[in-house]
Each structure stands twice: as C-alpha cells, then as structure tokens.
Motif scaffolding. Structure first.
Motif, mmCIF file in Angstrom:
data_model
loop_
_atom_site.group_PDB
_atom_site.id
_atom_site.type_symbol
_atom_site.label_atom_id
_atom_site.label_comp_id
_atom_site.label_asym_id
_atom_site.label_seq_id
_atom_site.Cartn_x
_atom_site.Cartn_y
_atom_site.Cartn_z
ATOM 1 N N GLU A 288 2.550 1.616 -3.370
ATOM 2 C CA GLU A 288 1.593 2.074 -4.514
ATOM 3 C C GLU A 288 1.635 3.786 -4.338
ATOM 4 N N GLY A 289 1.355 4.204 -2.902
ATOM 5 C CA GLY A 289 1.369 5.665 -2.503
ATOM 6 C C GLY A 289 2.702 6.262 -3.228
ATOM 7 N N GLN A 290 3.724 5.760 -2.803
ATOM 8 C CA GLN A 290 5.079 6.322 -3.445
ATOM 9 C C GLN A 290 5.216 6.465 -4.785
ATOM 10 N N HIS B 255 2.612 6.680 -6.841
ATOM 11 C CA HIS B 255 1.609 7.807 -7.409
ATOM 12 C C HIS B 255 2.228 9.098 -7.263
ATOM 13 N N GLY B 256 2.757 9.427 -5.989
ATOM 14 C CA GLY B 256 3.395 10.693 -5.660
ATOM 15 C C GLY B 256 4.457 11.016 -6.648
ATOM 16 N N MET C 138 0.885 -1.327 0.112
ATOM 17 C CA MET C 138 -0.033 -0.022 0.012
ATOM 18 C C MET C 138 0.809 1.440 0.022
ATOM 19 N N ILE C 139 1.891 1.224 0.682
ATOM 20 C CA ILE C 139 2.880 2.360 0.903
ATOM 21 C C ILE C 139 3.573 2.567 -0.443
ATOM 22 N N GLN D 181 0.169 11.151 3.122
ATOM 23 C CA GLN D 181 1.494 10.569 3.411
ATOM 24 C C GLN D 181 2.238 11.403 4.482
ATOM 25 N N HIS E 256 -5.187 4.973 2.253
ATOM 26 C CA HIS E 256 -3.978 5.695 2.445
ATOM 27 C C HIS E 256 -3.960 6.934 1.539
ATOM 28 N N ARG F 94 -12.599 15.313 -8.034
ATOM 29 C CA ARG F 94 -11.507 16.216 -8.412
ATOM 30 C C ARG F 94 -11.845 17.635 -8.302
ATOM 31 N N SER G 265 -5.696 18.387 -8.099
ATOM 32 C CA SER G 265 -6.542 17.063 -8.482
ATOM 33 C C SER G 265 -7.231 17.135 -9.857
ATOM 34 N N LEU H 65 -4.558 15.899 -12.858
ATOM 35 C CA LEU H 65 -3.972 14.601 -12.912
ATOM 36 C C LEU H 65 -4.968 13.584 -13.120
ATOM 37 N N PRO H 66 -4.712 12.158 -13.937
ATOM 38 C CA PRO H 66 -5.902 11.203 -13.974
ATOM 39 C C PRO H 66 -5.432 10.347 -12.500
ATOM 40 N N SER H 67 -6.317 9.214 -12.551
ATOM 41 C CA SER H 67 -5.932 8.306 -11.370
ATOM 42 C C SER H 67 -4.975 7.310 -12.550
ATOM 43 N N PHE H 68 -4.254 6.813 -11.630
ATOM 44 C CA PHE H 68 -3.086 5.669 -12.371
ATOM 45 C C PHE H 68 -3.203 4.319 -12.375
ATOM 46 N N CYS I 186 2.296 14.777 -2.188
ATOM 47 C CA CYS I 186 2.805 13.353 -2.031
ATOM 48 C C CYS I 186 2.080 12.349 -2.832
ATOM 49 N N THR I 187 0.767 12.384 -2.989
ATOM 50 C CA THR I 187 -0.032 11.368 -3.216
ATOM 51 C C THR I 187 -0.576 11.456 -4.575
ATOM 52 N N GLY I 188 -0.156 12.450 -5.398
ATOM 53 C CA GLY I 188 -0.835 12.519 -6.569
ATOM 54 C C GLY I 188 -2.319 12.662 -6.935
ATOM 55 N N TYR I 189 -2.864 12.773 -5.687
ATOM 56 C CA TYR I 189 -4.346 12.986 -5.508
ATOM 57 C C TYR I 189 -5.003 11.265 -5.686
ATOM 58 N N HIS I 190 -4.458 10.693 -6.126
ATOM 59 C CA HIS I 190 -4.747 9.118 -6.728
ATOM 60 C C HIS I 190 -5.864 8.734 -5.295
ATOM 61 N N ASN I 191 -4.873 8.514 -4.151
ATOM 62 C CA ASN I 191 -5.869 7.758 -3.250
ATOM 63 C C ASN I 191 -6.505 8.902 -2.301
ATOM 64 N N PRO J 56 0.515 20.891 -10.058
ATOM 65 C CA PRO J 56 -0.664 20.196 -10.365
ATOM 66 C C PRO J 56 -1.850 19.994 -9.135
ATOM 67 N N ALA K 264 3.136 11.893 -10.051
ATOM 68 C CA ALA K 264 2.609 13.290 -10.110
ATOM 69 C C ALA K 264 3.695 14.217 -10.230
ATOM 70 N N GLN K 265 4.907 14.059 -9.695
ATOM 71 C CA GLN K 265 5.984 15.043 -9.586
ATOM 72 C C GLN K 265 6.658 14.722 -11.177
#
Lengths: 789, 158
Positions: A675-677, A679-680, A672-673, B98, B95, B126, A715, A718-721, B136-141, A713, A683-684
């Motif tokens: 995936e979060g890493q 995603h972030g 889970m962590i 972060q 999650h 969104r 919300s 960006l799209p969902s990944f 941190c999260t790219g908003y996904h979660n 950016p 985004a960057q």
C-alpha cells in the motif's frame, strides 16, 4: 521438492518494518554522515550556461585560498578524467558522444562540471570556487527537439554532425489497417520533463583503505553492484580492488540508477591524493546535475471501427536525451515501446522513436521509465476515441481489453502477458468509487451549469515489471543481464543471514525478504538478518530498479532457502537415522513421518553442520545455499484507477476530490508495504499531471532549479487515497508476485488528465497540457471558448 | 568566531562557530548530530526540522549563534531512553515512513503540531505538515500516523 510451509505463513502479513527503529531515532548511516579522518571535501564549479566554449580556465587562484588541497580542470586531471558510460547502445548506428567527467573545452548543459576544488573542509572548498578564473564563449542553445533535428540547427556535439542520437523502429502494418478504419484519432501529447528529486541529495565518499589496494566507495546509489563494474571499467581500478557500499539511501526513483560523473571524480581523486575524498551535492546542484526523466513528444494515432473495435496504433516519439547519454538514457523510452498497446487487442502497431540531443541535463530512468509515457499515451487516446465515437469510455475499454479467459495472451507488440483479470479489478474499482453515483452527479452539474464541473478520469493500465530475462535484454542490446542472486546462511546459533543482490532505498526489503525466508525456513522473522548494498558482504547482484526486487530477487530468496532446507534434510536424516524422504519439515523442525518424537529443529541441524562431527559421507560442513535466478519472463501487474476531478471553470483551479485504485500485483508479501508503494507512486504520477515540470528558457537555463521553483506536492496538494487490490498470481514467477514499485506512478497520470478533460468536454476541451496548473487549465478553457487567452 | 552554549538533546555543548554557520551544519559537522539531515538549500523541504525551545524550526533557517542559550531537541533526543515518543511509535505502526530521510523533520514537525493542537482534523494535519516534503509516502500514511499519535497522546483526531 521442499514443502512450502503454511504454518510459518509469514508471506501475506502486514508486519511492521524492521528498518523503522533506526530511521525513527536518527540512527542512520546516510553517505553524508560518513566522516573519515583526513577527508578532503570536493566542490564543483558548474557551467552557468547551456552551451559554450570554455575560452579560459585558470584554477591557480583557488590553490591560494585557505585550506585548499588541490584543484583540477580537465587539463590538470589528464587521464584520470574518465568518460561517463552508457550501457544501452540501442541501435548499431547510435551516436554516442564523449561524456568526460570534467568538461574538455566545451560545456553542453547548465550544470556541466568544469573544475573541482578540494579542501580540508567543505565550506573552504565551496568558497574557493570563486577564485577560479573561467570565461565562456556562449553558443546558441539547442532546446526544442523538433528544431534540433531540423536542417540548420546548432549541433550539440559538433564532432557528431547531428542532433539525432538514434531512430528505433518496431512493428508494422498500421497503414494497412488504418485504410480500413472508420475512425482515426490523432493526438500530440507532451510528456514533460520531470526531476526525480529524491529527498536525500547524492553523496559520495571514496577512500583508499590502506590495507591491500582496496578503495572503498560509499555512494547514495540504487546500484552498488553495477556501479562497481562500471567504475572499474571507467577508472581502471581493478574490480577486485573496488568495494562499493550503498549505506542508508534516501530514495531513488530511478534517479540513483546511475553512474554519475561525481562518482568517477571522487574515486579518481581519492586515488590521486591517497586520502578520503567526499562530495555531497546541494539541492540546487541536484536539480541540474542528477538526471531528469520523461521528456517526450508523442504523436499518437489510434484507428478503429465505428462500433469501437480498435484496429491499430501508431506511435511516433521524439525523446529528449539531453546533452549526453548516461547509463540507460537511450533505452529508457524503449522500455515503454512494448507497452503502448496497453491492455488492448488490436491488429497492427507501428512504433518509431527518435532520440534527440539538446543542451539540457541528460534524461534517464525515472519511476516507471518509459512505461508511464506509454500508459499516458494509450489511456489518453482511448478516451479521445470514446469521445469521438460517443461511447462511454469504460465500455470502449471493455470492448477491447484482453478478457481473463484469453491469458496467456501475446500482444500486438510481441509480449506474452501470463495472467490478468481486468474485469475483476475494474468491477471492484467501480464499486469502491461509486462510479454510477458520480456520473449522475456529473450529469446534474452539467445540466445546472455549475461553475465547478466534475470529471471522471479512467486509467486501466498494465506494465512490464521484473527486469528482466537476460536473453531479452541481450536482444535489445543492453549490455548486462537481469538475473538476481541470494545466499542464505544458517549460522551455528540458529540465526539466518539472507544476503541479497537487491539494494533497497526505502522499499523495506529487510522486512519483506525476512518474510519470504521465514515462510520457507520456519525461522522467526526477527531471527533473520537481510544483508544488502555492499559488494564486500553481498558480492553478487543486479540491484534495485524497474519493480524487479521482489519479482526477481524474491525468486532467488525462495530458491536459495529451499536449497538450504534440502541440504539440512540430508543432515537431519543422518542424525535421526532415517531416509530424507521419511522426514517432514514443519515450522522449522524436521520430524520423522508418523513418529513426531524423532525430530530435529533446523537450528540444531545448523550446529551439526558447524561442528561437522557427525555428517553423512559426502556432505560438506556449514549450512548455506545460494541461487542465481534469471527470470522466465517479465511480470505484468495491472489495475484500474479512477479519479474524480473538480474543475473550477472560472478560475482553472483543479481539485482531486477522490482517487480510487485497484491494483493486481499478484501475491503480496507484505500488504502494508504494498500500500505504501502504491501511495508514493500515485503521488508522483499525480504530480506529473498537476504540479511538476522542469522548464528551460530559450537560453537553456533551467528555470525550476530549486525546490522553491519545482513543485513537489506537499501534504496540502494531495488527498488520502482509496486503495484496493485483486490477486491474480503471476504464473511465470514462482512466488506468484509481480512487483509494485512503479504501478502508482504509471497509472495515475492519465487518470488525472482524463478526469480534467472529462470535466471540461461540454466546453469543447479535448486536450490538456501537463502540468495542469490553474493557469494552463484556465487558458485551455478560454481557447476552447474561442476567447483570447 | 563566536562562542555559543547550546543544550542539545539534554547535553550542554560549548563551541566557537563562524557567525555564518547554520544551526543544521553545526549540529551535523560540529557535534556529530547526524540524525538531522539536509534536503535542500531553499528552506523548502523541512528535512532538517528540530525543536528549538520546544517549537519546530527548520535548522537550515537558523544560525547556530541564534541558538545560543537555547535548548535543541533532535530526532536523536526525542525518545525518553528506551521509551519511544508516541509520534515515533505511531509512524512505525502506520507505516509513515519509507526511505526515512524526511522522517526526522516530519516527526519533529508533528510533535510541535500536536503540542499546539492535540486533536487535529485531517485537514489540520495536512496544513500543519505543509512545510515538510516527503517523496515516498504521498503523505497518506504520514497523516494517519499523526492522527494515531494524537490518539496515543490522549487527544485523538477529529
């Protein structure tokens, strides 16, 4: 050898984070929350210009303002005005200018510190800045790197006589292979300047503690341990009297991998005034005074045969240092030096990097630090080679990448990649993406002349993580090591303390480190406390950056936990009247093999170790173990990233329709962590491609000096990944882990730009500047059409 | 100085403030509500978002005197005793945080969003969170968290 328990099996589970309860209820301890009695607040007068002599500085007016306690310019500060250190002098003849915390007679970039005011409240301190009388004799600003190193340029640091900081060379033999090549593709890429823009602005509090000579410094930093050493060296405070605490830290991304001038000033002024001093930056200060990232001009040549065999790569970089050298400013571009060949086999590699001074904010590490730049260059030019040869870009990659049977593989840049499976990650990504389906749609849109064209961007990347083997760092002239420490303590009540030298700021170490220790000790995750970020409680460490915390810190946790079990086994054997080798250790319980009735849980062993009433001869009381581990090698995560880009050829609007990535980061402690890493990071990296860029005008003024002007950016942007993974464990890291903090940021930028260029190929577009804003894209289309832009 | 009376997280505070004092500065420095944080100085980031009489506001864009007579809910007053607000639960489960710095503002913006639209689509989530930046999260979660919170609250995401 201690058995690693399958039964506890805390590794690999998506356990919800221990950190979250506090963070979700506002029970946080950000540095700016710290309010000590008698605190004086510091405000900073910063240079509004890029390059100037200070012709007058009179602070006396500020002293007359209400609630003002003191004010200082460089003259008043005298010997307390420390120099900001650089710990990576990359060449013997590197030019290292003085970087005083408060400017001495001259300012070198917008945001340079000129004077400080201290008052009993923050508002009064800021108000009093206007009463400082300062005059500047403005000089021409050095902004463009090529002009900076051309003869006749204004010199940023006149005493040095040059704007060239250093020239670094690696490799050789490119010209020889290029002479035999059928095709040579040459491109210039601009890897633009970025601003880390962590959400929590920097903040520092320093306080003489009144007991002993200790000064405690709370700082929003990624590197409390390194900061302690460097602050001691800069300020002269004995290291043993300095305690550094990184409390809750709100993001870093490399931007808090630093010793900042404000940390030096706050510490020195707390000493001088004998009371707590506090400073918290505004966002506008952050944009000009916290270090920036990237900023390279990359001239790249790739030589190949006509059937697509890569022969050699030539990389010539200009890297913008900014006005001063901060902690690893010169070394940051060189962290990418080994990664330009990426995942490809070739015969020759020439690398040259010239570091250049300009009148801009210093650059330094930003998520990926050198490796995103390298990955961008190689993945972009591979697509250009494919276009030149008329080959499918993935086919060209397949033809040249290291196949999974060839590991360990020593690259042309001299690194030995231990493991990898590019075929597996790519196959999975292609399927998840529906690559063939999207290529068919692309063909159809091209044929129908759809104004919105579809492009497919590919990035097959690897990176070096887990900084780093200390000897390697030494060979590169970095002045510290790359080890990591852990102490594991079993308390008399059966609770566990894992004391780590890593220093998290959003990565969830408290949860993940508990999982590692739990898997070895058989103690439930909730009974394990991870202690970090305080040199008083966790005295040894090399902190958090470079995707190193799990790759290196994780090894130390494993080793310390195993050593603790080894010691406990000796005590348990004594209690159970058997030989240590007769004991098995399952789910936190020692039991005699073949006689499970005779057993002792680890907690009971801890209590025996505490009372020490009945320990075997020669065994010391208490149950703890420590490990300091120097990694055997770097780790090499890799992955395949695919982006479907829709580009409106009439307006230049770019839409990221679908993003798929399959990352191979080895064993995952907490998916889970992970995936979060990812995603972030995505985004960057996507933000670099599409949105962000620090821009200066010709006078050296930062035009993107607030979050209203610098496009982080939202919300909506960006799209969902769609993320996936393959697991090829590292063979050089005992947990099989590789690191994930930077992967997304490293891989995604070229995927996006390759996708945009791919969409526009039929229009004759072969390059795209970053960020690919609608205006930039539209102008590029017009230029390709031959029209006036 | 001006007198204000503001109920924050269920407790009434009476204070004298300078007219120029921002609500967020009064919350943090005046009454120690440091769960609410400051992330920028241009009203872009939304980290300081609180509920003012039930609606989300960026507390850097409101003067303390404007909150006189109002009720403010910060992240520290969102839970009902030990009972987490469903948005808090959802952010943990999915999650959705972060480093946690944007989280107070993000959570309160989400509470307001779900109050207005208990059944939001991904696009609506969104759009509703556009004023809150996360690095941190790219908003996904975060988007997943809000959709899950909608479910927990009996609405459910479209």
């Amino acid at each position: 050898m201690t058995e690693v328990l399958d039964t506890a099996n805390a590794i690999g589970r998506p356990i919800k984070r221990k950190e979250d309860a506090r963070l979700l209820h506002g029970q946080t301890n950000w540095t700016d929350n710290i309010q000590l009695p008698g605190t004086v607040h510091m405000a900073i007068l910063r240079s509004p210009v890029a390059h100037a002599n200070i012709t007058k500085l009179d602070i006396s007016g500020a002293l007359k303002r209400p609630n003002v306690v003191a004010a200082f310019g460089a003259e008043e500060l005298g010997d307390l005005n420390g120099s900001v250190p650089c710990v990576w002098p990359v060449t013997d003849d590197i030019v290292m200018p003085d970087f005083p915390a408060l400017a001495k007679g001259k300012v070198h970039h917008m945001g340079d510190c000129v004077a400080v005011v201290l008052a009993t409240d923050a508002t009064s301190a800021v108000d009093a800045l206007e009463a400082i009388d300062v005059e500047y004799d403005v000089l021409p600003a050095v902004i463009d790197m090529e002009k900076a190193i051309a003869p006749g340029s204004t010199i940023v640091h006149e005493d040095k006589g040059t704007n060239t900081c250093y020239v670094y060379n690696l490799g050789g033999g490119y010209d020889e292979v290029a002479a035999k090549a059928d095709v040579i593709v040459k491109r210039r890429f601009i890897n633009q300047r970025l601003i880390p823009a962590f959400m929590e602005p920097r903040s520092v509090v320093a306080a003489p503690m009144g007991m002993s000579d200790e000064i405690t410094v709370w700082s929003s930093t990624q590197i409390p341990h390194i900061l302690r050493v460097l602050l001691a060296l800069v300020t002269g405070v004995p290291e043993n009297n300095l305690r550094i605490i990184a409390p809750d830290v709100g993001g870093g991304f490399g931007g808090k991998l630093q010793i900042y001038r404000e940390e030096i000033l706050v510490t020195q002024l707390a000493r001088k005034l004998g009371k707590p001093v506090k400073w918290t930056e505004t966002r506008s200060e952050d944009m000009v005074a916290s270090h920036h990232g990237r900023d390279q001009i990359q001239d790249i040549e790739l030589a190949a045969t006509k059937d697509g065999k890569m022969l050699g790569l030539k990389v010539t970089l200009l890297a913008d240092m900014g006005a001063y050298l901060q902690i690893i400013t010169p070394g940051t571009p060189l962290l990418g030096m080994f990664m330009y060949p990426g995942i490809y086999k070739m015969d020759a590699y020439d690398f040259t990097c010239t570091g250049v001074f300009t009148n801009k904010t210093p650059t330094d590490a930003y998520r990926g630090a050198g490796r995103p730049e390298a990955t961008y260059a190689i993945e972009r030019i591979v697509d250009e080679l494919a276009n030149e040869l008329g080959m499918e870009p993935m086919e060209l990659r397949r033809k040249n990448w290291i196949t999974h049977e060839e590991f360990p593989y020593t690259t042309v840049a001299g690194l030995t990649y231990d493991t990898g499976n590019y075929e597996a990650a790519t196959a999975k990504a292609l399927e998840m993406f529906d690559y063939d389906g999207l290529r068919a749609e692309q063909k159809q849109r091209r044929e129908s002349g759809d104004p919105v064209q579809l492009g497919i961007g590919i990035s097959t990347f690897t990176e070096m993580c887990g900084l780093a083997p200390s000897r390697t760092l030494g060979a590169l002239k970095y002045v510290a090591g790359g080890w990591e420490h852990c102490t594991v303590r079993l308390l008399p009540t059966g609770k566990v303390e894992v004391i780590t030298g890593t220093s998290p700021h959003g990565q969830g170490h408290e949860t993940a480190w508990s999982q590692i220790a739990s898997s070895i000790l058989g103690v439930p995750v909730e009974d394990i406390e991870v202690i970090h970020g305080d040199t008083g409680r966790a005295p040894y460490g090399m902190d958090t950056y470079g995707s190193r915390s799990l790759a290196v810190g994780g090894q130390a946790i494993k080793a310390a936990s195993e050593r603790l079990v080894d010691k406990a086994r000796v005590i348990a054997a004594h209690q159970l009247e058997c030989s240590p080798s007769d004991l098995e250790f399952v789910e936190g319980v020692f039991s005699v093999k073949g006689d499970a009735e005779k057993s002792q849980p680890l907690g009971a062993v801890a209590f025996e170790a505490f009372t020490a009433h009945n320990l075997p001869d020669g065994v010391e009381p208490t149950l703890s173990a420590e490990a300091t581990i120097d990694p055997q090698d770097f780790s090499y995560p890799h992955g395949t990233h695919l982006a479907a880009m829709e580009v409106d050829t009439e307006t230049g609007k770019v839409t990221l329709r679908k993003y798929v990535c399959v990352d191979d980061i080895g064993i995952q402690v907490n998916p889970m962590i992970v995936e979060g890493q990812v995603h972030g990071g995505l985004a960057q990296g996507i933000a670099q491609a599409m949105y962000e860029g620090a821009s200066y005008d010709e006078d050296g003024l930062l035009q993107t000096a607030s979050l209203a002007d610098y496009l982080i950016p939202s919300s909506m942007d960006l799209p969902s990944f769609i993320t996936g993974s393959t697991v090829t464990p590292s063979t050089t890291h005992p947990l099989g882990t590789k690191g994930v903090g930077e992967a997304g940021a490293i891989a995604s930028t070229p995927a996006i730009i390759n996708g945009i260029v791919d969409a526009l190929r039929p229009l004759g577009v072969n390059e795209m500047a970053m960020p690919a804003s609608p205006m930039t894209v539209w102008k590029t289309i017009q230029a390709a059409k031959g029209g006036a832009a | 100085m001006q007198h204000i009376s503001v109920t924050v997280d269920g407790m009434e505070y009476n204070a004298e403030v300078e007219p120029r004092t921002l609500l967020v500065h009064w919350l943090r420095n005046g009454i120690g509500k440091v769960g609410t944080v400051v992330g920028c100085d241009t009203s872009n980031c939304g980290a300081c978002t609180v509920l003012l009489d039930g609606r989300s506001v960026k507390s850097c864009s409101v003067l303390a005197v404007q909150a006189n007579g109002s009720e403010v809910t910060t992240i520290q007053g969102l839970a009902d005793g030990n009972e987490w607000h469903p948005v808090q639960t959802a952010f943990k489960e999915c999650h959705g945080l972060q480093c946690g710095y944007c989280t107070p503002g993000m959570v309160l913006a989400a509470v307001d969003l779900l109050g207005e639209n208990p059944n939001p689509s991904e696009a609506e989530i969104r759009e509703g969170l556009e004023g809150n930046l996360c690095r941190c999260t790219g908003y996904h979660n975060i988007v997943k968290s809000v959709a899950y919170a909608a479910e927990l609250m009996g609405g459910g995401s479209k």
